[in-house]
Design a protein around this motif. Structure first.
Motif, PDB file in Angstrom:
ATOM      1  N   ARG A 194     -10.933  14.371  -1.542  1.00 47.74           N
ATOM      2  CA  ARG A 194     -10.851  14.724  -0.448  1.00 47.74           C
ATOM      3  C   ARG A 194      -9.595  14.089   0.284  1.00 47.74           C
ATOM      4  O   ARG A 194      -9.647  12.800   0.399  1.00 47.74           O
ATOM      5  CB  ARG A 194     -12.193  14.447   0.409  1.00 47.74           C
ATOM      6  N   GLU A 195      -8.670  14.848   0.873  1.00 51.04           N
ATOM      7  CA  GLU A 195      -7.334  14.103   1.388  1.00 51.04           C
ATOM      8  C   GLU A 195      -7.686  13.298   2.482  1.00 51.04           C
ATOM      9  O   GLU A 195      -8.570  13.641   3.422  1.00 51.04           O
ATOM     10  CB  GLU A 195      -6.308  15.369   1.735  1.00 51.04           C
ATOM     11  N   GLY A 196      -7.091  12.079   2.244  1.00 56.03           N
ATOM     12  CA  GLY A 196      -7.184  10.789   3.389  1.00 56.03           C
ATOM     13  C   GLY A 196      -8.790  10.439   3.651  1.00 56.03           C
ATOM     14  O   GLY A 196      -8.651   9.484   4.264  1.00 56.03           O
ATOM     15  N   SER A 197      -9.592  10.815   2.792  1.00 57.49           N
ATOM     16  CA  SER A 197     -10.946  10.148   2.651  1.00 57.49           C
ATOM     17  C   SER A 197     -11.055   8.739   2.306  1.00 57.49           C
ATOM     18  O   SER A 197     -11.643   7.963   3.253  1.00 57.49           O
ATOM     19  CB  SER A 197     -11.814  10.860   1.829  1.00 57.49           C
ATOM     20  N   ALA A 198     -10.381   8.214   1.527  1.00 59.61           N
ATOM     21  CA  ALA A 198     -10.363   6.635   1.131  1.00 59.61           C
ATOM     22  C   ALA A 198      -9.517   5.883   2.437  1.00 59.61           C
ATOM     23  O   ALA A 198     -10.275   4.888   2.847  1.00 59.61           O
ATOM     24  CB  ALA A 198      -9.615   6.535   0.025  1.00 59.61           C
ATOM     25  N   GLN A 199      -8.560   6.583   2.832  1.00 68.65           N
ATOM     26  CA  GLN A 199      -7.929   5.695   4.087  1.00 68.65           C
ATOM     27  C   GLN A 199      -8.935   5.795   5.101  1.00 68.65           C
ATOM     28  O   GLN A 199      -8.671   4.840   6.039  1.00 68.65           O
ATOM     29  CB  GLN A 199      -6.481   6.510   4.436  1.00 68.65           C
ATOM     30  N   PHE A 200      -9.639   6.820   5.577  1.00 77.40           N
ATOM     31  CA  PHE A 200     -10.439   7.038   6.821  1.00 77.40           C
ATOM     32  C   PHE A 200     -11.543   5.897   6.654  1.00 77.40           C
ATOM     33  O   PHE A 200     -11.634   4.984   7.642  1.00 77.40           O
ATOM     34  CB  PHE A 200     -10.978   8.360   6.572  1.00 77.40           C
ATOM     35  N   HIS A 201     -12.192   5.679   5.495  1.00 76.03           N
ATOM     36  CA  HIS A 201     -13.134   4.673   5.306  1.00 76.03           C
ATOM     37  C   HIS A 201     -12.520   3.250   5.125  1.00 76.03           C
ATOM     38  O   HIS A 201     -13.404   2.353   5.440  1.00 76.03           O
ATOM     39  CB  HIS A 201     -14.049   5.129   4.033  1.00 76.03           C
ATOM     40  N   ASP A 202     -11.653   3.272   4.512  1.00 73.51           N
ATOM     41  CA  ASP A 202     -10.897   1.766   4.220  1.00 73.51           C
ATOM     42  C   ASP A 202     -10.124   0.942   5.411  1.00 73.51           C
ATOM     43  O   ASP A 202     -10.092  -0.094   5.652  1.00 73.51           O
ATOM     44  CB  ASP A 202     -10.143   1.918   2.790  1.00 73.51           C
ATOM     45  N   GLU A 203      -9.617   1.991   6.098  1.00 69.15           N
ATOM     46  CA  GLU A 203      -8.776   1.506   7.212  1.00 69.15           C
ATOM     47  C   GLU A 203      -9.109   2.089   8.827  1.00 69.15           C
ATOM     48  O   GLU A 203      -9.550   1.300   9.353  1.00 69.15           O
ATOM     49  CB  GLU A 203      -7.123   2.061   6.942  1.00 69.15           C
ATOM     50  N   LEU A 204      -9.065   3.546   8.913  1.00 70.64           N
ATOM     51  CA  LEU A 204      -9.447   3.780  10.236  1.00 70.64           C
ATOM     52  C   LEU A 204     -10.804   3.572  10.938  1.00 70.64           C
ATOM     53  O   LEU A 204     -11.027   3.181  12.092  1.00 70.64           O
ATOM     54  CB  LEU A 204      -9.264   5.441  10.179  1.00 70.64           C
ATOM     55  N   VAL A 205     -11.853   3.774  10.111  1.00 68.89           N
ATOM     56  CA  VAL A 205     -12.898   3.457  10.378  1.00 68.89           C
ATOM     57  C   VAL A 205     -13.279   1.860  10.914  1.00 68.89           C
ATOM     58  O   VAL A 205     -13.933   1.664  12.096  1.00 68.89           O
ATOM     59  CB  VAL A 205     -14.124   3.728   9.390  1.00 68.89           C
ATOM     60  N   LEU A 206     -12.499   1.041  10.303  1.00 69.49           N
ATOM     61  CA  LEU A 206     -12.885  -0.356  10.399  1.00 69.49           C
ATOM     62  C   LEU A 206     -12.386  -0.849  11.751  1.00 69.49           C
ATOM     63  O   LEU A 206     -12.610  -1.728  12.213  1.00 69.49           O
ATOM     64  CB  LEU A 206     -12.189  -1.074   9.181  1.00 69.49           C
ATOM     65  N   GLU A 207     -11.533  -0.170  12.318  1.00 74.88           N
ATOM     66  CA  GLU A 207     -10.909  -0.386  13.773  1.00 74.88           C
ATOM     67  C   GLU A 207     -12.010  -0.397  14.920  1.00 74.88           C
ATOM     68  O   GLU A 207     -11.857  -1.064  15.910  1.00 74.88           O
ATOM     69  CB  GLU A 207      -9.860   0.225  14.226  1.00 74.88           C
ATOM     70  N   LEU A 208     -12.968   0.532  14.661  1.00 72.99           N
ATOM     71  CA  LEU A 208     -14.070   0.890  15.606  1.00 72.99           C
ATOM     72  C   LEU A 208     -15.486   0.487  15.161  1.00 72.99           C
ATOM     73  O   LEU A 208     -16.353   0.335  16.083  1.00 72.99           O
ATOM     74  CB  LEU A 208     -13.791   2.222  15.920  1.00 72.99           C
ATOM     75  N   PHE A 209     -15.592   0.567  13.746  1.00 80.03           N
ATOM     76  CA  PHE A 209     -16.998   0.307  13.200  1.00 80.03           C
ATOM     77  C   PHE A 209     -17.006  -0.826  12.194  1.00 80.03           C
ATOM     78  O   PHE A 209     -16.117  -0.946  11.520  1.00 80.03           O
ATOM     79  CB  PHE A 209     -17.590   1.748  12.720  1.00 80.03           C
ATOM     80  N   ASN A 210     -18.378  -1.184  12.201  1.00 76.21           N
ATOM     81  CA  ASN A 210     -18.670  -1.985  11.063  1.00 76.21           C
ATOM     82  C   ASN A 210     -19.294  -1.092  10.093  1.00 76.21           C
ATOM     83  O   ASN A 210     -20.015  -0.154  10.300  1.00 76.21           O
ATOM     84  CB  ASN A 210     -19.962  -3.130  11.471  1.00 76.21           C
ATOM     85  N   SER A 211     -18.761  -1.217   8.644  1.00 76.93           N
ATOM     86  CA  SER A 211     -19.114  -0.380   7.726  1.00 76.93           C
ATOM     87  C   SER A 211     -19.085  -0.896   6.550  1.00 76.93           C
ATOM     88  O   SER A 211     -18.520  -1.783   6.034  1.00 76.93           O
ATOM     89  CB  SER A 211     -17.736   0.713   7.488  1.00 76.93           C
TER      90      SER A 211
END
Length: 212
Positions: free
Chosen positions: A172-189
């Motif tokens: 899925r396009e961008g999925s790895a970046q979403f979880h490894d980078e974008l999410v971590l700015e706002l959420f604990n994951s």
């Protein structure tokens, strides 16, 4: 919730049968209704259902919201596992969800289910931010939607809300970046489970004082 009459169904249907946590599920996909990706049961959804089964999860007493319900398989299982569930998707997908709910959830449990339209980034404000758990499977696939998805997740979460996102991080396009980078700015994951390229993440909203 309105019933779906057989003569209003799309001409091209596909039915698949599953079983999770002792609950047989018969899921109908409205392939002739121009629903796009929403008309399919995808691997991340099955992985999340199997995770609930393996972990013997019981949602009794919990208030849940599912984003991008699609065929409804994950939200339906969450209701059968005891949850009070709000299933959401684009308006044109709701008929498919209603049909599968009618086929899989006994009438005596349907008071614990709500089906509503939700367009990320547009109308999340009409939903209360009081959910215990938010579910999403295979909803991380379009980078253009990521800001709206994050905005919606932030609104729906209270400080102790748990989010389960199941994503295909390889295909899925961008999925790895979403979880490894974008999410971590706002959420604990935390990555809590993997099945092939399907990864399940457990997330909570970052609050003031979080050091992670």
């Amino acid at each position: 919730m309105s019933s779906t009459e057989d003569n209003n169904l799309p001409k091209e249907l596909e039915v698949k049968e599953y079983e999770f946590s002792g609950h047989p599920l018969k899921i109908t996909m409205f392939k002739g209704a121009f629903l796009g990706v929403a008309a399919y049961v995808w691997g991340p959804g099955l992985a999340l259902c199997r995770y609930f089964e393996d972990e013997k999860i019981n949602f009794t007493g919990k208030k849940l919201l599912e984003l991008g319900s699609g065929t409804g398989i994950v939200g339906i299982l969450a209701v059968l596992l005891g949850g009070n569930v709000t299933m959401t998707d684009r308006p044109y997908v709701l008929k498919q969800i209603e049909y599968n709910v009618s086929a899989n959830i006994p009438v005596r449990y349907r008071h614990r289910l709500i089906i509503r339209a939700l367009a990320w980034g547009d109308d999340q404000e009409s939903f209360a931010a009081d959910y215990d758990i938010i579910l999403g499977s295979d909803i991380v696939y379009c980078p253009m939607q990521f800001p709206s998805l994050l905005q919606t997740l932030l609104h729906l979460c209270k400080d102790n809300t748990i989010i389960y996102l199941s994503s295909d991080v390889k295909y899925r396009e961008g999925s790895a970046q979403f979880h490894d980078e974008l999410v971590l700015e706002l959420f604990n994951s935390e990555l809590i489970h993997t099945t092939g390229s399907n990864c399940i993440y457990k997330m909570t909203k970052k609050v003031v004082g979080d050091e992670h």
